[in-house]
Design a protein around this motif. Structure first.
Motif, PDB file in Angstrom:
ATOM      1  N   THR A   2      20.456 -37.575 -51.408  1.00 16.97           N
ATOM      2  CA  THR A   2      21.727 -37.428 -50.704  1.00 16.97           C
ATOM      3  C   THR A   2      22.832 -38.175 -51.431  1.00 16.97           C
ATOM      4  O   THR A   2      23.970 -37.683 -51.561  1.00 16.97           O
ATOM      5  CB  THR A   2      21.602 -37.935 -49.261  1.00 16.97           C
ATOM      6  N   ARG A  58      20.513 -33.483 -47.244  1.00 14.34           N
ATOM      7  CA  ARG A  58      21.351 -33.104 -46.108  1.00 14.34           C
ATOM      8  C   ARG A  58      22.414 -34.172 -45.895  1.00 14.34           C
ATOM      9  O   ARG A  58      22.087 -35.347 -45.681  1.00 14.34           O
ATOM     10  CB  ARG A  58      20.482 -32.940 -44.861  1.00 14.34           C
ATOM     11  N   SER A  60      25.654 -35.161 -43.553  1.00 17.94           N
ATOM     12  CA  SER A  60      26.334 -34.848 -42.305  1.00 17.94           C
ATOM     13  C   SER A  60      27.846 -34.965 -42.479  1.00 17.94           C
ATOM     14  O   SER A  60      28.345 -35.908 -43.091  1.00 17.94           O
ATOM     15  CB  SER A  60      25.854 -35.785 -41.190  1.00 17.94           C
ATOM     16  N   ASP A  62      29.772 -34.613 -39.574  1.00 21.85           N
ATOM     17  CA  ASP A  62      30.227 -34.729 -38.191  1.00 21.85           C
ATOM     18  C   ASP A  62      31.383 -35.701 -38.053  1.00 21.85           C
ATOM     19  O   ASP A  62      32.242 -35.552 -37.177  1.00 21.85           O
ATOM     20  CB  ASP A  62      29.067 -35.183 -37.296  1.00 21.85           C
ATOM     21  N   ALA A  69      28.095 -29.572 -35.075  1.00 23.38           N
ATOM     22  CA  ALA A  69      27.369 -30.161 -36.189  1.00 23.38           C
ATOM     23  C   ALA A  69      27.616 -29.375 -37.466  1.00 23.38           C
ATOM     24  O   ALA A  69      27.542 -28.143 -37.482  1.00 23.38           O
ATOM     25  CB  ALA A  69      25.883 -30.200 -35.875  1.00 23.38           C
ATOM     26  N   HIS A  71      26.914 -29.702 -41.893  1.00 24.61           N
ATOM     27  CA  HIS A  71      26.224 -30.438 -42.949  1.00 24.61           C
ATOM     28  C   HIS A  71      26.427 -29.733 -44.286  1.00 24.61           C
ATOM     29  O   HIS A  71      26.735 -28.542 -44.351  1.00 24.61           O
ATOM     30  CB  HIS A  71      24.721 -30.547 -42.658  1.00 24.61           C
ATOM     31  N   THR A  73      23.883 -28.864 -46.992  1.00 24.70           N
ATOM     32  CA  THR A  73      22.429 -28.794 -47.064  1.00 24.70           C
ATOM     33  C   THR A  73      22.007 -28.099 -48.346  1.00 24.70           C
ATOM     34  O   THR A  73      22.538 -27.040 -48.686  1.00 24.70           O
ATOM     35  CB  THR A  73      21.869 -28.034 -45.859  1.00 24.70           C
ATOM     36  N   HIS A 130      28.034 -24.476 -42.312  1.00 23.70           N
ATOM     37  CA  HIS A 130      28.955 -24.293 -41.201  1.00 23.70           C
ATOM     38  C   HIS A 130      30.041 -23.308 -41.634  1.00 23.70           C
ATOM     39  O   HIS A 130      30.515 -23.346 -42.773  1.00 23.70           O
ATOM     40  CB  HIS A 130      29.573 -25.634 -40.801  1.00 23.70           C
TER      41      HIS A 130
END
Length: 680
Positions: A2, A58, A60, A62, A69, A71, A73, A130
């Motif tokens: 990450t 992943r 985030s 948010d 939610a 992300h 990914t 998203h």
């Protein structure tokens, strides 16, 4: 891992800011954004490799967004496109750094910013899960393309930049509606949730809109018109960033659409199949007759987009009929084409940038024999051309073999509605392969290895050391990827397992170094053995020639050149690239709308005006031939007339009077209110 993804995006952000803050006054500051982009590309390639190995990544979002939610990914499909895109971006970024320090190449800040924004947008598009994160990155890529194509603010580049951004907005609008339709049905903006969408008319409409939006980005007919103009308007090796790296997001979107929505409507699969074949033939037809090297490479991008889309359409046919093996062979052929295109196109545009920088021109007639002086750029141009021509020992040969094999599986389908389009598309792809050989033989035979040009001594030095390293890496990639094609197929099987089971795609490897088109017993190919045996056979033939011919092997026989119509046509006693493509212009006259004219350009002075021998003896003939973009002429130009009338009408409404504007708003409000009352 990450942290690797976040660090890469952070480096691209710093690269963007560095161009705005440091500017271009200092020579040492010019390559900074591209060097930072190189480091970020390395990290993104590492992240993609980890994702292919199964490491979860992943991030985030948010804390930054307030609508559910979200992300970044890296699943296996995202990882595959990260490696394919940013693995190519590493050497191209080095070439951009070498190009940026050359005198008078970067004269204003903003170019490095657009470069960094392009790479960052590609990374976010490929990893977003998203809807609004995806669309934000997509629109950012449109802005970056506009900045790249409009960097030199002159009239000649204004129109390509406008066309590029208009097509980008059309793409974004289609994607917006295509995403909102399933989001309204599922109640979620998360892309993975679209997989649960029931098979309804809304789903089919969303499928078609998403394919349309991504087709604009990859340059599918009839929305391909931005690509040749946009690529030519972009400066230097940044064309390779657009063509070899950024365009992959369009194909990623197509692959992801198949992953999420699965079975397409049958009519959509057939339409995409036929449009892909038409795009390939139209692209290579124009590439074969263009007289500018940049436009040749740009139109070949249209051809490659068509070939990749044909493979994808075969997968759509397989998904529509429930044939998993057909999905596998189609996606495998398309992805092999994608990787070959990314390598070869990046190599060609990088080499073209070096040639343009040294010669000051990209006109083919002025570049004859340029490979004799610019060894690295000339060699890169030759290797890239041979790859796109699909010759053995290159990645293009393996990918085209797989594509043709996938189209030959039509007999496994019983419905005429599928078999006939597959047969027609197979014929179009075969024609495309033949004309591709003609198009790129001209590049290798006349531009790289042809007679030395008259201005050879005026050439500047070849591209810098980082640029030479980039050409070596990309050229080696075009050859090595073909030699280890079975390993590449295993790599692709891991990346495509979200769309089609890994075991089905991996069955394309019949034996450790032998390939088959997924279906066993149909045909086989061993590119690895070809890489060994063809050089050995060539060496053996050379030794035999030397043994029997001896000194005569290197003897050169010189004779006067023969020319037809010598008394009436002036010119050099050798082929030029323009003359070489004349048969192609004749054969494809119905596609290219070829216009030819034979005219007198000079007459003998003196003599009586009534002397009938005057024209015959003293006239010098000139021959001109031009081609027309049929889609632009018969589709877009007629649309410009009513659009122009609409714009002129709208301008009349802008009279600057506040009371008029208030009146417009009142009329619009009453109209909407009346419609609501009628509908309710």
């Amino acid at each position: 891992m990450t942290d690797v993804l976040l660090t890469a995006l952070g480096l691209l952000g710093i690269a963007l800011l560095s161009d705005l803050v440091l500017g271009v006054r200092h020579t040492w500051a010019r390559p900074v954004p591209y060097l930072l982009g190189t480091a970020a590309s390395v990290l993104l390639t590492v992240a993609g490799s980890a994702g292919l190995a199964g490491t979860p990544i992943r991030v985030s979002l948010d804390a930054f967004l307030g609508f559910g939610a979200a992300h970044l990914t890296v699943d296996r499909l995202s990882a595959l496109f990260l490696v394919a895109s940013f693995g190519v971006a590493i050497p191209v970024s080095l070439a951009c750094a070498a190009w940026a320090v050359r005198p008078r190449r970067v004269t204003a800040r903003g170019l490095g910013c657009a470069y960094a924004l392009t790479l960052a947008s590609v990374a976010v598009v490929v990893t977003a899960d998203h809807v609004f994160v995806f669309l934000f990155a997509w629109e950012s890529l449109t802005v970056a393309f506009y900045l790249l194509t409009a960097h030199r603010r002159d009239d000649r580049r204004r129109t390509p930049a406008i066309i590029t951004v208009v097509m980008g907005k059309i793409s974004g609008a289609a994607l917006l509606i295509g995403f909102l339709l399933p989001a309204a049905q599922t109640g979620s903006f998360a892309l993975p949730g679209f997989a649960a969408l029931p098979h309804t008319g809304v789903r089919d409409a969303a499928y078609a809109l998403l394919v349309l939006g991504f087709a604009v980005k990859v340059g599918l007919v009839p929305v391909h018109v931005w690509m040749p103009r946009g690529y030519r308007a972009a400066p230097g090796p940044l064309r390779a960033i657009m063509a070899g790296v950024a365009v992959n997001v369009g194909f990623y979107g197509l692959w992801r659409t198949l992953d999420l929505l699965h079975q397409p409507p049958p009519w959509l699969a057939v339409v995409v199949l036929l449009l892909g074949g038409a795009t390939a033939l139209l692209g290579i037809a124009h590439a074969s007759v263009q007289t500018d090297l940049t436009e040749v490479v740009a139109y070949s991008s249209v051809e490659n987009a068509g070939l990749i889309t044909v493979g994808y359409a075969v997968a759509l046919v397989g998904a529509a009929t429930g044939m998993t093996s057909l999905v596998a062979v189609g996606l495998l052929a398309a992805t092999l084409q994608l990787i070959a295109h990314a390598l070869a196109k990046s190599l060609l545009f990088t080499a073209t940038a070096g040639i343009e920088d040294a010669t000051g021109t990209t006109e083919l007639d002025e570049l004859r024999g340029v490979g004799h002086r610019l060894r690295f750029s000339g060699t890169g141009l030759a290797v890239g051309a041979l790859t796109l021509a699909g010759l053995p020992l290159t990645a293009g040969f393996v990918s085209e073999w797989f594509l043709l094999e996938s189209l030959m599986q039509q007999f496994r389908l019983g419905a005429l509605g599928y078999t006939l389009p597959l047969a027609v598309t197979g014929a179009l792809v075969a024609l495309t392969a033949g004309f591709a050989a003609v198009a790129f033989v001209r590049i290798v035979g006349l531009t790289v290895l042809g007679p030395r040009g008259a201005h050879e001594e005026e050439l500047a030095r070849d591209i810098g050391l980082p640029g030479k390293a980039a050409i070596v890496v990309l050229g080696a990639g075009c050859l090595v990827v073909a030699a280890v094609a079975p390993l590449e197929v295993r790599f692709l099987a891991a990346g495509l397992q979200d769309v089609v089971p890994r075991a089905v795609t991996a069955s394309a490897v019949k034996e450790p170094w032998v390939l088959q088109p997924v279906y066993p017993g149909f045909s086989i190919l061993s590119p690895s053995w070809l890489a060994v045996m063809l050089p050995l056979l060539f060496g053996a033939a050379t030794l035999l020639c030397f043994a029997f011919a001896r000194h005569r092997m290197f003897a050169v026989r010189r004779v006067p050149a023969w020319r037809s119509a010598t008394g009436g046509v002036a010119g050099e006693n050798q082929y030029k690239p323009f003359a070489f493509t004349n048969p192609t212009r004749k054969v494809l006259a119905n596609i290219l709308l070829t216009r030819a004219e034979l005219r007198t350009v000079e007459r003998q002075t003196g003599g009586r005006d009534d002397d009938p021998r005057r024209d015959a003896a003293g006239a010098h003939l000139g021959y001109t031939s031009d081609v027309v973009e049929a889609v632009e002429r018969f589709l877009y130009r007629p649309l410009l007339r009513p659009l122009g009338s609409l714009v002129r009408t709208a301008k009349r409404l802008q009279n600057g009077r506040l009371d008029a504007y208030v009146g417009y708003m009142l009329i619009a409000f009453l109209t909407v209110l009346a419609l609501v009352l009628i509908l309710t």
